[in-house]
Write a protein that holds these residues in place. Sequence first.
Motif, PDB file in Angstrom:
ATOM      1  N   ALA A  36       5.824   7.172 -17.081  1.00  0.00           N
ATOM      2  CA  ALA A  36       6.684   8.187 -17.934  1.00  0.00           C
ATOM      3  C   ALA A  36       8.814   7.037 -17.987  1.00  0.00           C
ATOM      4  N   TYR A  37       8.742   6.772 -17.086  1.00  0.00           N
ATOM      5  CA  TYR A  37      10.288   6.293 -17.170  1.00  0.00           C
ATOM      6  C   TYR A  37       9.881   4.463 -17.661  1.00  0.00           C
ATOM      7  N   ALA A  38       8.739   4.019 -17.526  1.00  0.00           N
ATOM      8  CA  ALA A  38       9.240   2.607 -17.512  1.00  0.00           C
ATOM      9  C   ALA A  38       7.942   2.563 -19.293  1.00  0.00           C
ATOM     10  N   GLU A  39       8.100   3.449 -20.068  1.00  0.00           N
ATOM     11  CA  GLU A  39       7.696   3.476 -21.615  1.00  0.00           C
ATOM     12  C   GLU A  39       8.094   2.540 -22.212  1.00  0.00           C
ATOM     13  N   GLY A  40       7.697   1.501 -22.796  1.00  0.00           N
ATOM     14  CA  GLY A  40       8.119   0.428 -24.118  1.00  0.00           C
ATOM     15  C   GLY A  40       9.327  -0.230 -23.600  1.00  0.00           C
ATOM     16  N   THR A  41       8.608  -0.650 -21.578  1.00  0.00           N
ATOM     17  CA  THR A  41       9.164  -2.036 -20.738  1.00  0.00           C
ATOM     18  C   THR A  41       7.875  -2.641 -20.833  1.00  0.00           C
ATOM     19  N   PRO A  42       7.748  -4.080 -20.575  1.00  0.00           N
ATOM     20  CA  PRO A  42       7.145  -5.347 -20.346  1.00  0.00           C
ATOM     21  C   PRO A  42       6.204  -4.523 -18.635  1.00  0.00           C
ATOM     22  N   ILE A  43       6.701  -3.205 -18.299  1.00  0.00           N
ATOM     23  CA  ILE A  43       6.640  -3.344 -17.591  1.00  0.00           C
ATOM     24  C   ILE A  43       4.848  -2.496 -17.187  1.00  0.00           C
ATOM     25  N   ARG A  44       3.845  -2.865 -16.038  1.00  0.00           N
ATOM     26  CA  ARG A  44       2.849  -1.905 -15.864  1.00  0.00           C
ATOM     27  C   ARG A  44       2.324  -1.971 -14.460  1.00  0.00           C
ATOM     28  N   SER A  45       2.082   0.043 -14.258  1.00  0.00           N
ATOM     29  CA  SER A  45       1.833   0.479 -13.057  1.00  0.00           C
ATOM     30  C   SER A  45       0.117   0.394 -13.382  1.00  0.00           C
ATOM     31  N   TYR A  46       0.329   0.538 -11.965  1.00  0.00           N
ATOM     32  CA  TYR A  46      -1.360   0.450 -11.583  1.00  0.00           C
ATOM     33  C   TYR A  46      -1.363   1.731 -10.011  1.00  0.00           C
ATOM     34  N   ARG A  47      -2.128   2.944 -10.449  1.00  0.00           N
ATOM     35  CA  ARG A  47      -2.508   4.508  -9.120  1.00  0.00           C
ATOM     36  C   ARG A  47      -3.853   3.523  -8.445  1.00  0.00           C
ATOM     37  N   VAL A  48      -3.982   3.797  -6.771  1.00  0.00           N
ATOM     38  CA  VAL A  48      -5.620   3.187  -6.548  1.00  0.00           C
ATOM     39  C   VAL A  48      -5.616   4.253  -5.554  1.00  0.00           C
ATOM     40  N   VAL A  49      -6.258   4.832  -5.074  1.00  0.00           N
ATOM     41  CA  VAL A  49      -6.350   6.437  -4.567  1.00  0.00           C
ATOM     42  C   VAL A  49      -8.360   6.460  -4.029  1.00  0.00           C
ATOM     43  N   GLY A  50      -8.517   6.859  -2.767  1.00  0.00           N
ATOM     44  CA  GLY A  50      -9.922   6.814  -2.284  1.00  0.00           C
ATOM     45  C   GLY A  50     -10.437   8.200  -4.305  1.00  0.00           C
TER      46      GLY A  50
ATOM     47  N   ARG B 144      -6.186  -9.005 -13.092  1.00  0.00           N
ATOM     48  CA  ARG B 144      -5.611  -9.270 -13.548  1.00  0.00           C
ATOM     49  C   ARG B 144      -3.956  -8.885 -13.026  1.00  0.00           C
ATOM     50  N   GLY B 145      -3.680  -8.202 -12.073  1.00  0.00           N
ATOM     51  CA  GLY B 145      -2.375  -8.203 -12.277  1.00  0.00           C
ATOM     52  C   GLY B 145      -1.732  -6.839 -12.359  1.00  0.00           C
ATOM     53  N   VAL B 146      -0.609  -6.967 -10.737  1.00  0.00           N
ATOM     54  CA  VAL B 146       0.363  -5.504 -11.281  1.00  0.00           C
ATOM     55  C   VAL B 146       1.343  -5.578 -10.843  1.00  0.00           C
ATOM     56  N   ASP B 147       2.383  -5.538 -11.656  1.00  0.00           N
ATOM     57  CA  ASP B 147       3.903  -5.180 -11.785  1.00  0.00           C
ATOM     58  C   ASP B 147       4.077  -4.080 -10.538  1.00  0.00           C
ATOM     59  N   VAL B 148       3.695  -3.103 -10.571  1.00  0.00           N
ATOM     60  CA  VAL B 148       3.519  -1.947  -9.789  1.00  0.00           C
ATOM     61  C   VAL B 148       2.345  -0.990  -9.045  1.00  0.00           C
ATOM     62  N   LEU B 149       2.701  -0.838  -8.027  1.00  0.00           N
ATOM     63  CA  LEU B 149       1.281  -0.919  -7.399  1.00  0.00           C
ATOM     64  C   LEU B 149       1.542   0.561  -6.667  1.00  0.00           C
ATOM     65  N   ILE B 150       0.942   1.733  -6.810  1.00  0.00           N
ATOM     66  CA  ILE B 150       1.499   2.950  -6.368  1.00  0.00           C
ATOM     67  C   ILE B 150      -0.081   3.450  -5.301  1.00  0.00           C
ATOM     68  N   ALA B 151      -0.584   3.341  -4.176  1.00  0.00           N
ATOM     69  CA  ALA B 151      -1.605   3.678  -3.260  1.00  0.00           C
ATOM     70  C   ALA B 151      -1.506   4.961  -1.703  1.00  0.00           C
ATOM     71  N   THR B 152      -2.592   4.695  -1.398  1.00  0.00           N
ATOM     72  CA  THR B 152      -3.232   5.336  -0.981  1.00  0.00           C
ATOM     73  C   THR B 152      -2.507   4.388   0.735  1.00  0.00           C
ATOM     74  N   PRO B 153      -2.657   4.741   1.759  1.00  0.00           N
ATOM     75  CA  PRO B 153      -2.646   3.663   2.613  1.00  0.00           C
ATOM     76  C   PRO B 153      -4.291   3.347   3.096  1.00  0.00           C
ATOM     77  N   GLY B 154      -5.337   4.507   2.697  1.00  0.00           N
ATOM     78  CA  GLY B 154      -6.567   3.729   3.363  1.00  0.00           C
ATOM     79  C   GLY B 154      -7.759   2.980   1.857  1.00  0.00           C
ATOM     80  N   ARG B 155      -6.779   3.387   0.943  1.00  0.00           N
ATOM     81  CA  ARG B 155      -7.798   2.903  -0.120  1.00  0.00           C
ATOM     82  C   ARG B 155      -7.231   0.964  -0.304  1.00  0.00           C
ATOM     83  N   LEU B 156      -5.364   1.137  -0.092  1.00  0.00           N
ATOM     84  CA  LEU B 156      -5.184   0.187   0.386  1.00  0.00           C
ATOM     85  C   LEU B 156      -6.109  -0.756   0.912  1.00  0.00           C
TER      86      LEU B 156
END
Length: 453
Positions: free
Chosen positions: A135-149, A162-174
């Motif tokens: 929501a904060y980055a909408e309209g900017t070039p930033i791409r975020s992605y979430r990885v969880v179990g 493809r690469g990602v600017d911001v990765l949000i993750a839980t430690p186990g899945r990372l």
Amino acid sequence: MDNNKRPRRFRDGNSPRPAQSHFSPNAGRNAPAREPLATGPFADMGIDHRINANIAAMGLTRPTPIQEQGIPAVVEGRDVMGLAQTGTGKTAAFGLPMLTRLIKYGKKPDPKTCRALILAPTRELATQIATNIEAYAEGTPIRSYRVVGGASINVQTERLSRGVDVLIATPGRLIDLIERRAIDLRETTYLVLDEADQMLDIGFIHALRRIAKMLPKQRQTLLFSATMPKLMEELAATYLTNPVRVAVNPPGQAAKKIDQGVHFVSQGDKATLLAEYLSKHIGELAIVFGRTKHGSDKLARLLEKWGFSVAAIHGNKSQGQRERALEAFRKGQTQVLVATDVAARGLDIPEVAHVYNYDLPNVPDNYIHRIGRTARAGRDGRAVAFCAPAEIDELRAIEKTMKTSIPVIGGEAPPAQATSSRAAKGRPARPNGGNARPARRPSRKPAGQRSNA
């Protein structure tokens, strides 16, 4: 969500983002003069004008104390150690300045890399952070992605290629993705540890140490925690370099707008009492916290049988089940959410008006996190704790942590001797100074009191 009145759906492996153009050479502060100038307190702290416009539309116009103290330090590139409870605006405190700095890179990330890594202890918190960041980055070039179990690791692997600017993750899945060589952290220049104390509580310390070794030494690290145990100090010393320390809403203090109360009741009468309370505010959202997965499921089925609109979430539910339950609750399709402590942090639904501690938590701080699910975004909230005779010690520990007594709103407190260690275990005190045994040992505690979720 930090004062977010307009939640947006984040995108993960189950809903891929269509291809879009990425960074332009004129990103960030190098933008041409014709771009509008942002105004207001966040702009004054250096937040990018596009991000500032997004948060203004979301209703975030005045910084909270942790944002006011933390954002300038992050913009300057300093490491930050923040001590604050959930609901104080931490996601914006680290997210807004981090996104502002990432915009300046001017090119897309390399395959299988991320520029910023945000680690969270639970799927629910990771989901909440991902929603906010997008929501904060909408309209900017930033791409975020979430990885969880609980979600497809193959889909996650493909997206990370493809690469990602911001990765949000839980430690186990990372760790799982690192072992598959799906992500390389050598180009990660920002690390955020959110709710770090909970990550330690649930055993992620070894995963955190392993991840830290894979990150470059030259990076900016932001650590946020609700409490500061000794192990946390050691973790901070390992991860942070000359950090700026920000402390707001000290540990043990609940939000002032929460109207708290304790109702003394026998364990067997709790369900009936809960139904009586819920019947008084039909149509308003309420979260009911239980101690175990089995007990929460059993309670949810009972409430549903009695005619309440109920959903349940806990660690045994699949990721899809948890997300569907939360979405229905968020939309008001169900009014009661029965949950274990997986929902005690990171769940930001401003419409939640009531929190019931059906079972008191073993860890006093968890009580504060639980009741923090209400009275959000400037609203009022009510929290009621049901205390059975076997839970007196837990109640006293909570009051000691908060340095205040919770007002009694119903029932009668057990007599003074009930606070003895035997009474806290659900056993009657022995007569004659403890020399005689009771004629009969009481039955075991119900399943809802035996183990932590």
